[in-house]
Design a protein around this motif. Sequence first.
Motif, PDB file in Angstrom:
ATOM      1  N   LYS A  58       3.982   5.079  21.036  1.00 54.16           N
ATOM      2  CA  LYS A  58       4.367   3.765  20.495  1.00 54.16           C
ATOM      3  C   LYS A  58       5.700   3.842  19.756  1.00 54.16           C
ATOM      4  CE  LYS A  58       0.423   2.047  21.846  1.00 54.16           C
ATOM      5  NZ  LYS A  58       0.337   1.084  22.977  1.00 54.16           N
ATOM      6  N   GLY A  59       6.371   4.981  19.877  1.00 51.75           N
ATOM      7  CA  GLY A  59       7.652   5.139  19.219  1.00 51.75           C
ATOM      8  C   GLY A  59       7.556   5.409  17.729  1.00 51.75           C
ATOM      9  N   VAL A  60       6.383   5.870  17.288  1.00 55.58           N
ATOM     10  CA  VAL A  60       6.163   6.138  15.862  1.00 55.58           C
ATOM     11  C   VAL A  60       6.237   7.639  15.619  1.00 55.58           C
ATOM     12  CG1 VAL A  60       4.550   5.954  13.929  1.00 55.58           C
ATOM     13  CG2 VAL A  60       4.714   4.091  15.615  1.00 55.58           C
ATOM     14  N   ASP A  61       7.130   8.043  14.753  1.00 52.48           N
ATOM     15  CA  ASP A  61       7.280   9.447  14.400  1.00 52.48           C
ATOM     16  C   ASP A  61       6.244   9.823  13.343  1.00 52.48           C
ATOM     17  OD1 ASP A  61       8.472  12.034  14.261  1.00 52.48           O
ATOM     18  OD2 ASP A  61       9.513  11.425  12.435  1.00 52.48           O
ATOM     19  N   VAL A  62       5.683  11.017  13.469  1.00 52.62           N
ATOM     20  CA  VAL A  62       4.692  11.508  12.505  1.00 52.62           C
ATOM     21  C   VAL A  62       5.213  12.795  11.880  1.00 52.62           C
ATOM     22  CG1 VAL A  62       2.343  12.363  12.174  1.00 52.62           C
ATOM     23  CG2 VAL A  62       2.770  10.470  13.765  1.00 52.62           C
ATOM     24  N   GLU A  91       1.831  -4.578  11.423  1.00 56.28           N
ATOM     25  CA  GLU A  91       2.188  -3.204  11.756  1.00 56.28           C
ATOM     26  C   GLU A  91       1.000  -2.262  11.574  1.00 56.28           C
ATOM     27  OE1 GLU A  91       5.877  -1.694  10.173  1.00 56.28           O
ATOM     28  OE2 GLU A  91       6.695  -3.722  10.009  1.00 56.28           O
ATOM     29  N   LEU A  92       0.206  -2.502  10.548  1.00 55.86           N
ATOM     30  CA  LEU A  92      -0.954  -1.640  10.323  1.00 55.86           C
ATOM     31  C   LEU A  92      -2.022  -1.851  11.393  1.00 55.86           C
ATOM     32  CD1 LEU A  92      -1.238  -1.874   6.435  1.00 55.86           C
ATOM     33  CD2 LEU A  92      -0.379   0.046   7.792  1.00 55.86           C
ATOM     34  N   VAL A  93      -2.220  -3.097  11.810  1.00 57.01           N
ATOM     35  CA  VAL A  93      -3.161  -3.356  12.903  1.00 57.01           C
ATOM     36  C   VAL A  93      -2.717  -2.613  14.160  1.00 57.01           C
ATOM     37  CG1 VAL A  93      -4.009  -5.135  14.486  1.00 57.01           C
ATOM     38  CG2 VAL A  93      -4.067  -5.544  12.023  1.00 57.01           C
ATOM     39  N   GLU A  94      -1.413  -2.644  14.444  1.00 54.94           N
ATOM     40  CA  GLU A  94      -0.910  -1.951  15.632  1.00 54.94           C
ATOM     41  C   GLU A  94      -1.097  -0.438  15.514  1.00 54.94           C
ATOM     42  OE1 GLU A  94      -0.019  -3.150  18.551  1.00 54.94           O
ATOM     43  OE2 GLU A  94      -0.609  -5.096  17.719  1.00 54.94           O
ATOM     44  N   LEU A  95      -0.919   0.103  14.331  1.00 59.05           N
ATOM     45  CA  LEU A  95      -1.201   1.535  14.133  1.00 59.05           C
ATOM     46  C   LEU A  95      -2.662   1.827  14.445  1.00 59.05           C
ATOM     47  CD1 LEU A  95       0.575   2.747  10.845  1.00 59.05           C
ATOM     48  CD2 LEU A  95       0.960   3.553  13.179  1.00 59.05           C
ATOM     49  N   PRO A 138     -14.044  18.639   9.390  1.00 62.05           N
ATOM     50  CA  PRO A 138     -12.593  18.681   9.192  1.00 62.05           C
ATOM     51  C   PRO A 138     -12.033  17.294   8.862  1.00 62.05           C
ATOM     52  CG  PRO A 138     -13.213  19.911  11.147  1.00 62.05           C
ATOM     53  CD  PRO A 138     -14.441  19.176  10.711  1.00 62.05           C
ATOM     54  N   VAL A 139     -11.105  17.270   7.915  1.00 63.02           N
ATOM     55  CA  VAL A 139     -10.541  16.003   7.442  1.00 63.02           C
ATOM     56  C   VAL A 139      -9.020  16.050   7.524  1.00 63.02           C
ATOM     57  CG1 VAL A 139     -10.331  14.398   5.496  1.00 63.02           C
ATOM     58  CG2 VAL A 139     -12.466  15.679   5.840  1.00 63.02           C
ATOM     59  N   LEU A 140      -8.447  14.968   8.039  1.00 63.63           N
ATOM     60  CA  LEU A 140      -6.999  14.770   8.031  1.00 63.63           C
ATOM     61  C   LEU A 140      -6.732  13.444   7.346  1.00 63.63           C
ATOM     62  CD1 LEU A 140      -4.243  15.935   9.242  1.00 63.63           C
ATOM     63  CD2 LEU A 140      -4.511  14.147  10.975  1.00 63.63           C
ATOM     64  N   GLN A 141      -5.838  13.440   6.377  1.00 66.72           N
ATOM     65  CA  GLN A 141      -5.441  12.185   5.745  1.00 66.72           C
ATOM     66  C   GLN A 141      -4.097  11.750   6.310  1.00 66.72           C
ATOM     67  OE1 GLN A 141      -5.793  12.037   1.489  1.00 66.72           O
ATOM     68  NE2 GLN A 141      -4.879  10.015   1.341  1.00 66.72           N
ATOM     69  N   MET A 142      -3.950  10.442   6.498  1.00 61.40           N
ATOM     70  CA  MET A 142      -2.726   9.870   7.053  1.00 61.40           C
ATOM     71  C   MET A 142      -2.195   8.810   6.098  1.00 61.40           C
ATOM     72  SD  MET A 142      -2.194   7.874  10.704  1.00 61.40           S
ATOM     73  CE  MET A 142      -2.509   6.217  10.063  1.00 61.40           C
ATOM     74  N   SER A 143      -0.895   8.804   5.898  1.00 58.65           N
ATOM     75  CA  SER A 143      -0.284   7.818   5.003  1.00 58.65           C
ATOM     76  C   SER A 143      -0.172   6.459   5.675  1.00 58.65           C
ATOM     77  CB  SER A 143       1.102   8.289   4.570  1.00 58.65           C
ATOM     78  OG  SER A 143       2.028   8.181   5.641  1.00 58.65           O
ATOM     79  N   MET A 144      -0.048   5.432   4.831  1.00 60.67           N
ATOM     80  CA  MET A 144       0.322   4.102   5.317  1.00 60.67           C
ATOM     81  C   MET A 144       1.837   3.966   5.178  1.00 60.67           C
ATOM     82  SD  MET A 144      -2.595   1.484   3.867  1.00 60.67           S
ATOM     83  CE  MET A 144      -2.219   1.811   2.139  1.00 60.67           C
ATOM     84  N   GLU A 203       0.972   5.907   0.285  1.00 61.29           N
ATOM     85  CA  GLU A 203       1.963   5.119   1.013  1.00 61.29           C
ATOM     86  C   GLU A 203       3.182   6.009   1.211  1.00 61.29           C
ATOM     87  OE1 GLU A 203       2.658   1.090  -0.600  1.00 61.29           O
ATOM     88  OE2 GLU A 203       1.006   1.550  -1.970  1.00 61.29           O
ATOM     89  N   ASP A 204       3.553   6.243   2.446  1.00 57.18           N
ATOM     90  CA  ASP A 204       4.690   7.105   2.741  1.00 57.18           C
ATOM     91  C   ASP A 204       5.198   6.776   4.136  1.00 57.18           C
ATOM     92  OD1 ASP A 204       6.586   9.039   2.364  1.00 57.18           O
ATOM     93  OD2 ASP A 204       5.189  10.734   2.258  1.00 57.18           O
ATOM     94  N   ALA A 205       6.497   6.597   4.236  1.00 62.94           N
ATOM     95  CA  ALA A 205       7.116   6.329   5.537  1.00 62.94           C
ATOM     96  C   ALA A 205       8.154   7.407   5.816  1.00 62.94           C
ATOM     97  CB  ALA A 205       7.772   4.947   5.549  1.00 62.94           C
ATOM     98  N   PRO A 206       8.207   7.885   7.077  1.00 63.93           N
ATOM     99  CA  PRO A 206       7.356   7.493   8.213  1.00 63.93           C
ATOM    100  C   PRO A 206       5.918   7.981   8.016  1.00 63.93           C
ATOM    101  CG  PRO A 206       8.648   9.425   8.787  1.00 63.93           C
ATOM    102  CD  PRO A 206       9.149   8.975   7.444  1.00 63.93           C
ATOM    103  N   VAL A 207       5.080   7.682   8.995  1.00 66.10           N
ATOM    104  CA  VAL A 207       3.691   8.133   8.942  1.00 66.10           C
ATOM    105  C   VAL A 207       3.667   9.638   8.680  1.00 66.10           C
ATOM    106  CG1 VAL A 207       1.582   8.441  10.269  1.00 66.10           C
ATOM    107  CG2 VAL A 207       2.884   6.312  10.482  1.00 66.10           C
ATOM    108  N   THR A 208       2.871  10.035   7.711  1.00 65.88           N
ATOM    109  CA  THR A 208       2.782  11.438   7.329  1.00 65.88           C
ATOM    110  C   THR A 208       1.317  11.841   7.282  1.00 65.88           C
ATOM    111  OG1 THR A 208       4.768  11.129   5.975  1.00 65.88           O
ATOM    112  CG2 THR A 208       3.508  13.142   5.603  1.00 65.88           C
ATOM    113  N   VAL A 209       1.018  13.065   7.685  1.00 61.85           N
ATOM    114  CA  VAL A 209      -0.351  13.565   7.635  1.00 61.85           C
ATOM    115  C   VAL A 209      -0.433  14.740   6.676  1.00 61.85           C
ATOM    116  CG1 VAL A 209      -0.981  12.720   9.919  1.00 61.85           C
ATOM    117  CG2 VAL A 209      -0.024  15.030   9.675  1.00 61.85           C
ATOM    118  N   SER A 210      -1.648  15.007   6.233  1.00 58.56           N
ATOM    119  CA  SER A 210      -1.903  16.033   5.231  1.00 58.56           C
ATOM    120  C   SER A 210      -1.846  17.432   5.842  1.00 58.56           C
ATOM    121  CB  SER A 210      -3.271  15.777   4.589  1.00 58.56           C
ATOM    122  OG  SER A 210      -4.296  15.782   5.569  1.00 58.56           O
TER     123      SER A 210
END
Length: 261
Positions: free
Chosen positions: A97-101, A140-144, A127-133, A47-54
């Motif tokens: 969608k105005g979401v910063d990564v 909000e999660l459904v919209e993501l 290849p694997v990428l992990q994304m935070s909630m 769990e990390d905001a904003p959305v963060t990837v590995s």
Amino acid sequence: MTTPPVLFLSHGAPPLADDARWTAELARWSASFDKPTNILMVSAHWEDAPVTVSPTQRKVPLTYDFWGFPQKYFEVQYDAPLAPELADEVAGLLSTKGVDVQRDESRGLDHGAYVPLVEMYPDADVPVLQMSMPTLDPGELVELGRALAPLRDQGTLIVGSGFTTHNLRWFNPRAGADSTPPSVSSEFDHWAAETVESGDLDLLERMLEVAPAAHEAHPRTEHWAPLYIAAGAAEASGATQRATAVDGFWFGLSKRSWQFD
């Protein structure tokens, strides 16, 4: 290449990897559809905001985000290729969608990601990428998930990794993995199966209000929340089939996992 499904899987604690039934179920499951181009993994344990990837620039060690287990669980390795192109695609889709990564170049895959992937893709060749909630808010999660839906057309397997029921007070090693689950776990599992397979996203989002034993099955909802991203991605990409791929219980916890096509 066929379009990959979307998955929600119950990943379990590290010792679940010692359960021959579960590992065989995951191996059969991944063999039942074409190997994806890459994997976007959303784990209950990040769990990390904003959305963060590995990491996308260099490989880093796995994140052993647990304690109190034998040393062998801290020695598991999973050297999957990085997925920088997928990170760019995720950032591009969410930016509309105005979401910063953001990117965290130091955080390796956690056990919600690598424990099931070791069984599904043991060669670590996808290849694997992990994304935070960034939140546990269902809407909000459904919209993501909806925003990420176009990734399926590019060969990405979107995976939400959690647990269908997750109350560790039920965990009793002396009772055995196959012991009869608490009735509240069974009741919630039955509701979850019917609701997911009905495709009623509105009802799914209201889980805490309407599901039997919801607050007992999920004292905190982080292990249920990845399902919202998976369901949103499935709906927006036109998936009409929602089927249980794994069921049953492990130490009273529901292992139910779904495939969306």
